[in-house]
Design an enzyme around this catalytic site. Structure first.
Site, PDB file in Angstrom:
ATOM      1  N   CYS A  76      43.954  41.644  52.011  1.00  0.00           N
ATOM      2  CA  CYS A  76      44.172  41.701  50.941  1.00  0.00           C
ATOM      3  C   CYS A  76      43.123  42.119  49.887  1.00  0.00           C
ATOM      4  O   CYS A  76      43.568  42.709  49.119  1.00  0.00           O
ATOM      5  CB  CYS A  76      45.269  40.528  50.530  1.00  0.00           C
ATOM      6  SG  CYS A  76      44.741  39.028  50.838  1.00  0.00           S
TER       7      CYS A  76
ATOM      8  N   HIS B 289      46.716  35.505  48.457  1.00  0.00           N
ATOM      9  CA  HIS B 289      47.414  36.997  48.133  1.00  0.00           C
ATOM     10  C   HIS B 289      46.331  37.767  46.540  1.00  0.00           C
ATOM     11  O   HIS B 289      46.033  36.993  45.605  1.00  0.00           O
ATOM     12  CB  HIS B 289      48.493  36.712  47.370  1.00  0.00           C
ATOM     13  CG  HIS B 289      48.555  38.513  48.256  1.00  0.00           C
ATOM     14  ND1 HIS B 289      48.506  39.281  49.146  1.00  0.00           N
ATOM     15  CD2 HIS B 289      49.843  39.826  47.298  1.00  0.00           C
ATOM     16  CE1 HIS B 289      49.205  39.951  48.854  1.00  0.00           C
ATOM     17  NE2 HIS B 289      49.546  40.854  47.991  1.00  0.00           N
TER      18      HIS B 289
END
Length: 320
Positions: A81, A157
């Site tokens: 990510c 994230h």
């Protein structure tokens, strides 16, 4: 994605590894300091992942349609990510010189749908190679679920915020699409993004304070040297007009900029060392050190000493 693995040094080296020049990444310690970092091409926000809190669910009323001006790729790589977040900015900023390789990748995939863009990223030798070079112990692998490999480990994230063609977008590879957060301009997009980030933070309990915000900005060395050139021109004029006060102020500013350039040089040297150590595999060294201590009959004594020192430090901290 473990929180302490990714910072400005890693992102800056990622960009360099993509052969993109003229940019760098800086950590933002306060939203009040964003103006000091201009020009800012995009922001990357790091937060603790909680299942089902992707951007499309958090903004149910937002426009998720795929605009041809927005390069949006679905995340199909389990632990990339961070790589995808920086690419989301790079591939959406026409002001950035991407270099031959990344520009070719963008041109080849620009007509793909988000899923195939994500697959193209996973199959790109350039992107795969750069990602793996910064992921010593984490394999570059496919994961359609977007879930973590360990339920016990906190998962973090990365998402990106970028102004594109007069609109502010939140780009999250786990989202159903690019989230259009409304109109903005190059001058006011930082004002528009601030409440969005603050709302993201407010969604968590008071016990969760692990956030990180990074800015993709123009290379500071270039910014400072451009300013020095402007000062040199003004110095000539001030000297011709015998303006002593202006001369002093300009010379002081030039000296400060030269110090900032030296600071950037030292900082980038530190980045190189940090990333070298980060990517190095110390397991063989640790294994052999433990083996040698055991062969010498010193291992148990070292363990006991470490245990006593740890207990001592814990007691001292409790008394503070």
């Amino acid at each position: 994605m473990v929180l302490d693995r990714i910072g400005s040094s890693v992102f800056t080296e990622l960009i360099r590894a993509f052969n993109v020049h003229g940019t760098q990444v800086e950590e933002v310690w306060s939203l009040d300091t964003l103006e000091d970092l201009k020009p800012i091409y995009g922001l990357i926000f790091l937060f603790k992942w909680q299942g089902g809190n992707d951007s499309s669910r958090l903004h149910p009323d937002a426009d998720l349609s795929i605009d041809e001006n927005v390069y949006f790729a679905k995340q199909v790589i389990h632990n990339a990510c961070a790589t995808q977040a920086i690419l989301s900015i790079l591939l959406n900023c026409p002001m950035i010189n991407l270099g031959t390789d990344l520009e070719s990748f963008k041109d080849f995939t620009k007509e793909f749908d988000p899923d195939n863009k994500g697959l193209a990223m996973s199959n790109s030798e350039l992107i795969r190679g750069v990602h793996n070079s910064f992921a010593r112990s984490d394999p570059f692998m496919m994961d359609s679920s977007g879930s973590s490999s360990s339920e016990k480990e906190d998962i973090f994230h990365f998402i990106s915020y970028v102004p594109i063609q007069g609109a502010l977008y939140e780009l999250d590879g786990l989202s159903a699409g690019p989230v259009n957060l409304g109109p903005c301009t190059e001058d006011n997009w930082l004002e528009k993004v601030r409440p969005v980030i603050e709302e993201r933070m407010a969604r968590y309990t008071s016990s969760e304070i692990r956030f990180n915000l990074l800015a993709l900005i123009k290379n500071r060395d270039e910014v400072y040297r451009t300013r020095i050139q402007e000062i040199e021109g003004r110095l000539h004029h001030a000297n011709d007009t015998n303006n002593s006060l202006e001369l002093m102020q300009l010379r002081d500013e030039r000296e400060d900029l030269l110090r900032q350039i030296e600071f950037e040089r030292i900082k980038f040297k530190r980045y190189e060392r940090e990333n070298s150590l980060r990517k190095h595999n110390f397991i063989p060294f640790i294994y052999n050190m433990i083996r040698i201590l055991a062969e010498r009959g010193e291992l148990q004594a070292r363990i006991e000493y470490a245990r006593k020192e740890t207990t001592k430090r814990i007691r001292e901290r409790r008394r503070e």
